[in-house]
Structures are given as structure tokens and as C-alpha cells.
Design a protein around this motif. Structure first.
Motif, PDB file in Angstrom:
ATOM      1  N   LYS A 174      94.837  71.293 -11.453  1.00 43.17           N
ATOM      2  CA  LYS A 174      95.214  72.581 -10.869  1.00 43.17           C
ATOM      3  C   LYS A 174      94.031  73.221 -10.140  1.00 43.17           C
ATOM      4  O   LYS A 174      94.178  73.778  -9.046  1.00 43.17           O
ATOM      5  CB  LYS A 174      95.722  73.524 -11.959  1.00 43.17           C
ATOM      6  N   GLN A 197      93.785  71.582  -6.848  1.00 46.49           N
ATOM      7  CA  GLN A 197      94.856  71.968  -5.937  1.00 46.49           C
ATOM      8  C   GLN A 197      94.624  73.347  -5.341  1.00 46.49           C
ATOM      9  O   GLN A 197      94.960  73.601  -4.194  1.00 46.49           O
ATOM     10  CB  GLN A 197      96.205  71.923  -6.669  1.00 46.49           C
ATOM     11  N   LYS A 212      93.074  73.593  -2.059  1.00 45.36           N
ATOM     12  CA  LYS A 212      93.892  73.081  -0.945  1.00 45.36           C
ATOM     13  C   LYS A 212      93.727  71.581  -0.723  1.00 45.36           C
ATOM     14  O   LYS A 212      93.945  71.078   0.389  1.00 45.36           O
ATOM     15  CB  LYS A 212      93.589  73.823   0.369  1.00 45.36           C
ATOM     16  N   GLU A 237      95.086  67.848  -1.148  1.00 46.16           N
ATOM     17  CA  GLU A 237      96.388  67.201  -1.338  1.00 46.16           C
ATOM     18  C   GLU A 237      96.215  66.080  -2.362  1.00 46.16           C
ATOM     19  O   GLU A 237      95.354  65.206  -2.197  1.00 46.16           O
ATOM     20  CB  GLU A 237      96.916  66.667  -0.010  1.00 46.16           C
ATOM     21  N   ILE A 238      97.047  66.101  -3.408  1.00 49.89           N
ATOM     22  CA  ILE A 238      96.826  65.235  -4.565  1.00 49.89           C
ATOM     23  C   ILE A 238      98.030  64.347  -4.854  1.00 49.89           C
ATOM     24  O   ILE A 238      99.146  64.831  -5.034  1.00 49.89           O
ATOM     25  CB  ILE A 238      96.524  66.073  -5.830  1.00 49.89           C
ATOM     26  N   VAL A 271     102.337  74.680 -11.232  1.00 49.42           N
ATOM     27  CA  VAL A 271     102.042  73.800 -10.097  1.00 49.42           C
ATOM     28  C   VAL A 271     103.322  73.080  -9.673  1.00 49.42           C
ATOM     29  O   VAL A 271     104.051  72.555 -10.516  1.00 49.42           O
ATOM     30  CB  VAL A 271     100.968  72.756 -10.502  1.00 49.42           C
ATOM     31  N   THR A 279     105.419  70.042  -8.305  1.00 47.50           N
ATOM     32  CA  THR A 279     105.218  68.595  -8.332  1.00 47.50           C
ATOM     33  C   THR A 279     106.470  67.867  -7.868  1.00 47.50           C
ATOM     34  O   THR A 279     107.564  68.433  -7.830  1.00 47.50           O
ATOM     35  CB  THR A 279     104.899  68.104  -9.760  1.00 47.50           C
ATOM     36  N   GLY A 289     101.821  70.792  -0.020  1.00 45.72           N
ATOM     37  CA  GLY A 289     100.995  71.254  -1.135  1.00 45.72           C
ATOM     38  C   GLY A 289     101.516  70.869  -2.508  1.00 45.72           C
ATOM     39  O   GLY A 289     101.010  71.356  -3.521  1.00 45.72           O
ATOM     40  N   ILE A 320     102.056  68.326  -5.680  1.00 46.74           N
ATOM     41  CA  ILE A 320     101.390  67.173  -6.287  1.00 46.74           C
ATOM     42  C   ILE A 320     102.435  66.075  -6.461  1.00 46.74           C
ATOM     43  O   ILE A 320     103.500  66.302  -7.033  1.00 46.74           O
ATOM     44  CB  ILE A 320     100.749  67.545  -7.634  1.00 46.74           C
TER      45      ILE A 320
END
Length: 235
Positions: A37, A40, A43, A45-46, A95, A97, A124, A126
């Protein structure tokens, strides 16, 4: 941030924690979520690939009298269980996802579609990749390398319980020394066990750097993505 889009490879066995008293240790899960988190919020990108070794390994199949292909599919399902646990924990932290699977199971996750995965990252979210690539005989390391190439990640981050690649096993040999940087060719010639050969070759052929680092040390993930020295870079 040095890297804008990353592929984070996590070990399923690491979710057990040091005690290994349970398949998924809630403290480890919470720590991973806090690290992800924090990244993230910068900013970044994961995308994430998580193993399933805490539940079942395809390599165990033969010892149990199970066909290798069947065992590999069982291992893929184990990764989906871990991915669902990670997804739930991340969403508890507020978050957004998306869980995408190499095997169709519409009730719990989306099928992997490359363009859709990239779009989720751009928005944005995950993205967690479960069930490997959907085929037997390929490890989750291979999945991480392939998905990283497909979604055009800048780097593969391999989170482990040691702080990089060593000349020999640091848990067995106190005199082992850590490499800070290696070329793909050096890693190959020294026969360093970084990833399986399929995964390693895929990264090498696509000029995709790999960083091996200690995921269990607080703040390390953010350090690595900033470009600070916190592991071993293979490029």
C-alpha cells in the motif's frame, strides 16, 4: 521512483512466517499489505505473482503417488488460495485490486487477458496473477517473468527472506558474501540459483532486470523501487 511499473514475485512459503505453524500467517499478510500500500500511494503500478508452496507444491506430487501434471494443477490452485487471501487483505486496507487467473474460474477471478491487465494497472489497481500461466511444468518464477514481459513491467522484484544473492547459502555458510550487482551472463556462469532457467532466460532475452531483496524487512520494497541499494540487481 526509479521504476514506474513493477512485477512483485512473492513466495507462498514466506506467508507461513518463521514459526510455520499455519499456512497463512496473518501478521505476515498484514506486513506485506502495508508495504504494498505504501508503494501504491507513490503512484507505482503494481502487479503481483504469489507462489503456493505453503499449501502444495507440484514437485511433491510424485512422492504422494500423484501424476506430475495433476500435481502441477493442484499447485496452481494453491496459488489462487494465496492470491485470494492477499486480495482480501489488501482490500481491507482500502486498496483496489483485481485477481486474474491462468485457469478459468469466473466465480472468484477474471481470466488473464493482457490488455485488460494493462488497463487495470493504468487505472491504479493492483493486479494479482494466480494459477500460474495455466499450464503444467512451469513454475511461478516463470509466471512472474512472463507476466512482467507481457504487461511491460520495468523490473521483476523477487521478495525473499534473504537480502540478495550470495556466493553461497548465507543461512548455512557465515562467510558467504552478497553481490550488489550482477550481469545475466555472470549469474549464469556462476550457476547462481536466482530463478529457474526458463524464468531467468526470459528476463535475459527481454532485457528485464531482476532485483532479489528481503521482503520481510520493513521499508525495503519502497527502497528498491526508489533505486536505493537494498538487494542484488541482475541486469
Amino acid at each position: 521512483m526509479k521504476y514506474k511499473r513493477i512485477l512483485l514475485k512473492l513466495s507462498g512459503e514466506a506467508l507461513q512466517g518463521a514459526s510455520k505453524s499455519t499456512n497463512i500467517n496473518p501478521d505476515v499478510l498484514e506486513q506485506y499489505c502495508a508495504e504494498i500500500k505504501a508503494l501504491q500511494q507513490e503512484k507505482v503500478e503494481i502487479a503481483i505473482v504469489i507462489g503456493g508452496g505453503n499449501i502444495f507444491r507440484g514437485g511433491q506430487a510424485e512422492a504422494l503417488g500423484i501424476d506430475r501434471v495433476q500435481g502441477d494443477y493442484m499447485g496452481m490452485l494453491a496459488t489462487v488460495i494465496n492470491a485470494m487471501a492477499l486480495q482480501s487483505a489488501l482490500e481491507r486496507h482500502g486498496v483496489y485490486t483485481r485477481l486474474m487467473s491462468g485457469i478459468k474460474m469466473e466465480q472468484v477471478c477474471e481470466p488473464f487477458i493482457r490488455r485488460r491487465a494493462i488497463r487495470h494497472l493504468e487505472k491504479g489497481r493492483i493486479v494479482i496473477f494466480g494459477a500460474g500461466i495455466g499450464n503444467p511444468y512451469f513454475t511461478t518464477d516463470s509466471t512472474a517473468s512472463l507476466r512482467a514481459v507481457e504487461v511491460q513491467a520495468d523490473v521483476v522484484l523477487k521478495g525473499t527472506r534473504v537480502d540478495g544473492v550470495y556466493t553461497k547459502d548465507p543461512e548455512k555458510f557465515p562467510d558467504a558474501t552478497r553481490y550488489t550487482k550482477l550481469s545475466f551472463q555472470e549469474a549464469y556462469e556462476k550457476n547462481l540459483n536466482i530463478m529457474d532457467m526458463t524464468a531467468f532466460t526470459l528476463c535475459m532475452e527481454n532485457n528485464l532486470p531482476i532485483i532479489v531483496f528481503d521482503m520481510n524487512k520493513k521499508g525495503n520494497l519502497l527502497k528498491v523501487v526508489k533505486g536505493e541499494e537494498a538487494g542484488t540487481l541482475i541486469s
